[in-house]
Design an enzyme around this catalytic site. Structure first.
Site, PDB file in Angstrom:
ATOM      1  N   CYS A  15       0.790  -1.200  -0.067  1.00  0.00           N
ATOM      2  CA  CYS A  15      -0.009  -0.279   0.022  1.00  0.00           C
ATOM      3  C   CYS A  15       0.736   1.459  -0.072  1.00  0.00           C
ATOM      4  O   CYS A  15       0.433   2.365  -0.515  1.00  0.00           O
ATOM      5  CB  CYS A  15      -1.035   0.020   1.381  1.00  0.00           C
ATOM      6  SG  CYS A  15      -2.255  -1.369   1.065  1.00  0.00           S
ATOM      7  N   HIS A  48      -3.139   7.664   1.831  1.00  0.00           N
ATOM      8  CA  HIS A  48      -3.583   6.377   1.372  1.00  0.00           C
ATOM      9  C   HIS A  48      -4.801   6.068   1.804  1.00  0.00           C
ATOM     10  O   HIS A  48      -5.246   6.307   3.219  1.00  0.00           O
ATOM     11  CB  HIS A  48      -2.518   5.198   2.129  1.00  0.00           C
ATOM     12  CG  HIS A  48      -2.834   3.778   1.865  1.00  0.00           C
ATOM     13  ND1 HIS A  48      -3.216   3.467   0.689  1.00  0.00           N
ATOM     14  CD2 HIS A  48      -3.190   2.807   2.847  1.00  0.00           C
ATOM     15  CE1 HIS A  48      -3.799   2.294   0.788  1.00  0.00           C
ATOM     16  NE2 HIS A  48      -3.525   1.681   1.719  1.00  0.00           N
ATOM     17  N   ASN A  63      -9.926   0.453  -0.563  1.00  0.00           N
ATOM     18  CA  ASN A  63      -8.316   0.302  -0.449  1.00  0.00           C
ATOM     19  C   ASN A  63      -7.940  -0.046  -1.617  1.00  0.00           C
ATOM     20  O   ASN A  63      -7.956  -1.275  -1.852  1.00  0.00           O
ATOM     21  CB  ASN A  63      -8.030  -0.395   0.885  1.00  0.00           C
ATOM     22  CG  ASN A  63      -6.367  -0.446   0.842  1.00  0.00           C
ATOM     23  OD1 ASN A  63      -5.451  -0.059   0.136  1.00  0.00           O
ATOM     24  ND2 ASN A  63      -5.946  -0.814   2.308  1.00  0.00           N
TER      25      ASN A  63
HETATM   26  N1  ACO Z   1     -18.596  -7.657   8.979  1.00  0.00           N
HETATM   27  C1  ACO Z   1     -18.962  -7.989  10.261  1.00  0.00           C
HETATM   28  N2  ACO Z   1     -18.289  -8.345  11.090  1.00  0.00           N
HETATM   29  C2  ACO Z   1     -16.968  -8.449  10.966  1.00  0.00           C
HETATM   30  C3  ACO Z   1     -16.443  -8.084   9.677  1.00  0.00           C
HETATM   31  C4  ACO Z   1     -17.340  -7.812   8.589  1.00  0.00           C
HETATM   32  N3  ACO Z   1     -16.857  -7.445   7.422  1.00  0.00           N
HETATM   33  N4  ACO Z   1     -15.229  -8.299   9.585  1.00  0.00           N
HETATM   34  C5  ACO Z   1     -14.808  -8.705  10.937  1.00  0.00           C
HETATM   35  N5  ACO Z   1     -16.098  -8.645  11.957  1.00  0.00           N
HETATM   36  C6  ACO Z   1     -16.183  -8.852  13.273  1.00  0.00           C
HETATM   37  C7  ACO Z   1     -14.996  -9.676  13.788  1.00  0.00           C
HETATM   38  O1  ACO Z   1     -15.223 -11.175  13.376  1.00  0.00           O
HETATM   39  C8  ACO Z   1     -15.041  -9.550  15.325  1.00  0.00           C
HETATM   40  O2  ACO Z   1     -16.225 -10.297  15.665  1.00  0.00           O
HETATM   41  P1  ACO Z   1     -16.083 -10.974  17.252  1.00  0.00           P
HETATM   42  O3  ACO Z   1     -15.693  -9.775  18.025  1.00  0.00           O
HETATM   43  O4  ACO Z   1     -17.087 -11.695  17.329  1.00  0.00           O
HETATM   44  O5  ACO Z   1     -14.514 -11.718  17.160  1.00  0.00           O
HETATM   45  C9  ACO Z   1     -15.768  -8.014  15.240  1.00  0.00           C
HETATM   46  O6  ACO Z   1     -16.219  -7.650  13.985  1.00  0.00           O
HETATM   47  C10 ACO Z   1     -14.493  -7.045  15.583  1.00  0.00           C
HETATM   48  O7  ACO Z   1     -13.408  -7.248  14.729  1.00  0.00           O
HETATM   49  P2  ACO Z   1     -12.268  -6.336  14.592  1.00  0.00           P
HETATM   50  O8  ACO Z   1     -11.307  -6.969  13.758  1.00  0.00           O
HETATM   51  O9  ACO Z   1     -11.508  -6.466  16.291  1.00  0.00           O
HETATM   52  O10 ACO Z   1     -12.858  -4.912  14.138  1.00  0.00           O
HETATM   53  P3  ACO Z   1     -12.251  -3.632  14.201  1.00  0.00           P
HETATM   54  O11 ACO Z   1     -12.742  -2.655  14.621  1.00  0.00           O
HETATM   55  O12 ACO Z   1     -10.639  -3.775  14.392  1.00  0.00           O
HETATM   56  O13 ACO Z   1     -12.265  -3.358  12.476  1.00  0.00           O
HETATM   57  C11 ACO Z   1     -11.029  -3.352  10.374  1.00  0.00           C
HETATM   58  C12 ACO Z   1     -11.795  -4.461  11.643  1.00  0.00           C
HETATM   59  C13 ACO Z   1     -11.928  -2.713   9.804  1.00  0.00           C
HETATM   60  C14 ACO Z   1     -10.185  -4.548   9.591  1.00  0.00           C
HETATM   61  C15 ACO Z   1      -9.825  -2.537  11.177  1.00  0.00           C
HETATM   62  O14 ACO Z   1      -9.097  -3.326  12.136  1.00  0.00           O
HETATM   63  C16 ACO Z   1      -9.034  -1.918  10.274  1.00  0.00           C
HETATM   64  O15 ACO Z   1      -9.445  -1.096   9.246  1.00  0.00           O
HETATM   65  N6  ACO Z   1      -7.680  -2.170  10.260  1.00  0.00           N
HETATM   66  C17 ACO Z   1      -6.848  -1.724   9.374  1.00  0.00           C
HETATM   67  C18 ACO Z   1      -6.620  -2.571   8.293  1.00  0.00           C
HETATM   68  C19 ACO Z   1      -6.169  -2.194   7.121  1.00  0.00           C
HETATM   69  O16 ACO Z   1      -6.761  -1.061   6.707  1.00  0.00           O
HETATM   70  N7  ACO Z   1      -5.666  -2.709   6.348  1.00  0.00           N
HETATM   71  C20 ACO Z   1      -5.212  -2.325   4.885  1.00  0.00           C
HETATM   72  C21 ACO Z   1      -3.913  -2.646   4.468  1.00  0.00           C
HETATM   73  S1  ACO Z   1      -2.808  -1.699   5.606  1.00  0.00           S
HETATM   74  C22 ACO Z   1      -3.375  -0.300   5.139  1.00  0.00           C
HETATM   75  O17 ACO Z   1      -3.499   0.201   4.138  1.00  0.00           O
HETATM   76  C23 ACO Z   1      -2.965   0.557   6.269  1.00  0.00           C
END
Ligand code: ACO
Length: 323
Positions: free
Chosen positions: A114, A250, A280
């Site tokens: 990214c 980004h 993304n």
């Molecule tokens: N729909 C519904 N529920 C979901 C989904 C979905 N698509 N995905 C995950 N969940 C659930 C999980 O299973 C979890 O359930 P549980 O509590 O029963 O185990 C719950 O939602 C919370 O999951 P988390 O992963 O803790 O949620 P979080 O608030 O951290 O959000 C996310 C997840 C959106 C992926 C966040 O962590 C994020 O944006 N991280 C950055 C990742 C990113 O942007 N990566 C891209 C590449 S790197 C970059 O570009 C910076």
């Protein structure tokens, strides 16, 4: 006067097919509300069957060259950032090179996931400053839809396909008020490679593999690393955050972008935001956002832009650019 890289023109391309959150909710256990609340994403573009990363890149490159008033024959360097090349080799950059009628110079791919566009921009800028090229095409192009596990709701909702490009030309300038790239700042820390990776590859598994991610860890590091690198870029130029006209981040997650803006005490109306419509697009996201804001007139000649990105590796970086 010192030699520096001027931004001559930008271009971008998005595949026609739009995939909405509601459609995704029919495939995996998710909802439009969850995706929007956690990420700000409403939809993403998906490449058509047979539409390759190079196809997206060629559209973006042609648009950028038209905006810059140059042709392929004028370009003597292509640096193409991608984590989703057409093939293991040759580079996608050489496919673009042949398509745009550029027969001299050099073309190669660069891999920083990214952060790829910032790394490619820094590489081309250094080639220009060193006098090794005159006009560079810097491209970020991705088809992440091909490396997503469409059964994993934690990752498949986050990404989209697209391409963006920028033509740089050698020029002269002194100080922060003159146009051109003021500085670039790159970092990586391979200790975090397992936080965000693809579980395949030619040497490891002889398969393409799927993207895997520790979302919460990535989020935490993204906010911290991006805050540090934007401050590093400002300090290197003796500037305060209020000098920035546009933050072009980004586009991974609205909450990560808002975190970086808050650190800079920047109002969100000075932040270019496309994550809601593009999701993304990895290395393509910064040049896609840049091109959108240039074309709709928000970014004007003379504006100071702060570009930043973070991705797998981890890799992260920033650049200050006087448009
Ligand atoms: N729909 C519904 N529920 C979901 C989904 C979905 N698509 N995905 C995950 N969940 C659930 C999980 O299973 C979890 O359930 P549980 O509590 O029963 O185990 C719950 O939602 C919370 O999951 P988390 O992963 O803790 O949620 P979080 O608030 O951290 O959000 C996310 C997840 C959106 C992926 C966040 O962590 C994020 O944006 N991280 C950055 C990742 C990113 O942007 N990566 C891209 C590449 S790197 C970059 O570009 C910076």
């Amino acid at each position: 006067m010192a030699r520096r890289s001027l931004a001559l023109g930008s271009g971008s391309y998005l595949p026609a097919r739009i995939l909405t959150n509601a459609e995704l909710a029919e495939r995996v256990d998710t909802t439009d509300e969850w995706i929007q609340a956690r990420t700000g994403i409403k939809q993403r573009h998906i490449a058509a069957a047979g539409e390759k990363t190079s196809d997206l890149a060629i559209h973006a490159a042609n648009a950028a060259m038209a905006a810059a008033g140059v042709t392929g024959a004028d370009i003597d360097l292509i640096v193409l950032a991608t984590a989703t090349p057409d093939n293991t080799f040759p580079s996608t950059a050489t496919t673009v090179q042949a398509a745009i009628g550029m027969h001299g110079g050099a073309a190669f791919d660069l891999q920083a996931v990214c952060s790829g566009f910032i790394f490619a921009l820094a590489t081309a800028d250094n080639f220009i400053r060193a006098g090794q090229c005159q006009k560079a095409l810097v491209i970020g192009a991705e088809t992440f839809s091909r490396i997503l596990d469409w059964e994993d709701r934690g990752t498949c909702v986050l990404f989209g396909d697209g391409a963006g490009a920028l033509v740089l030309g050698a020029g002269e300038g002194e100080g922060v008020d003159a146009p051109g790239i003021l500085s670039t700042h790159l970092h990586s820390d391979g200790r975090y490679r397992d936080m965000l990776y693809v579980d395949g590859g030619p040497s490891a598994t002889q398969t393409v593999g799927y993207l895997r991610m520790e979302g919460r860890e990535v989020f935490k590091h993204a906010v911290a690393n991006l805050s540090n690198v934007v401050i590093e870029a400002l300090e290197a130029n003796g500037l305060e955050a209020d000098a920035i006209d546009w933050l072009v981040p980004h586009q991974a997650n609205q909450r990560i972008i808002a975190g970086a803006a808050k650190k800079l005490k920047m109002n969100l109306d000075r932040v270019v935001m496309t994550v809601d419509r593009h999701a993304n697009t990895s290395a393509a996201s910064v040049p896609l956002a840049l091109d959108e804001a240039v074309r709709d007139g928000r970014i004007k000649r003379g504006d100071l832009l702060l570009l930043e990105a973070m991705g797998g590796g981890f890799t992260w970086g920033a650049s200050l650019l006087r448009w």
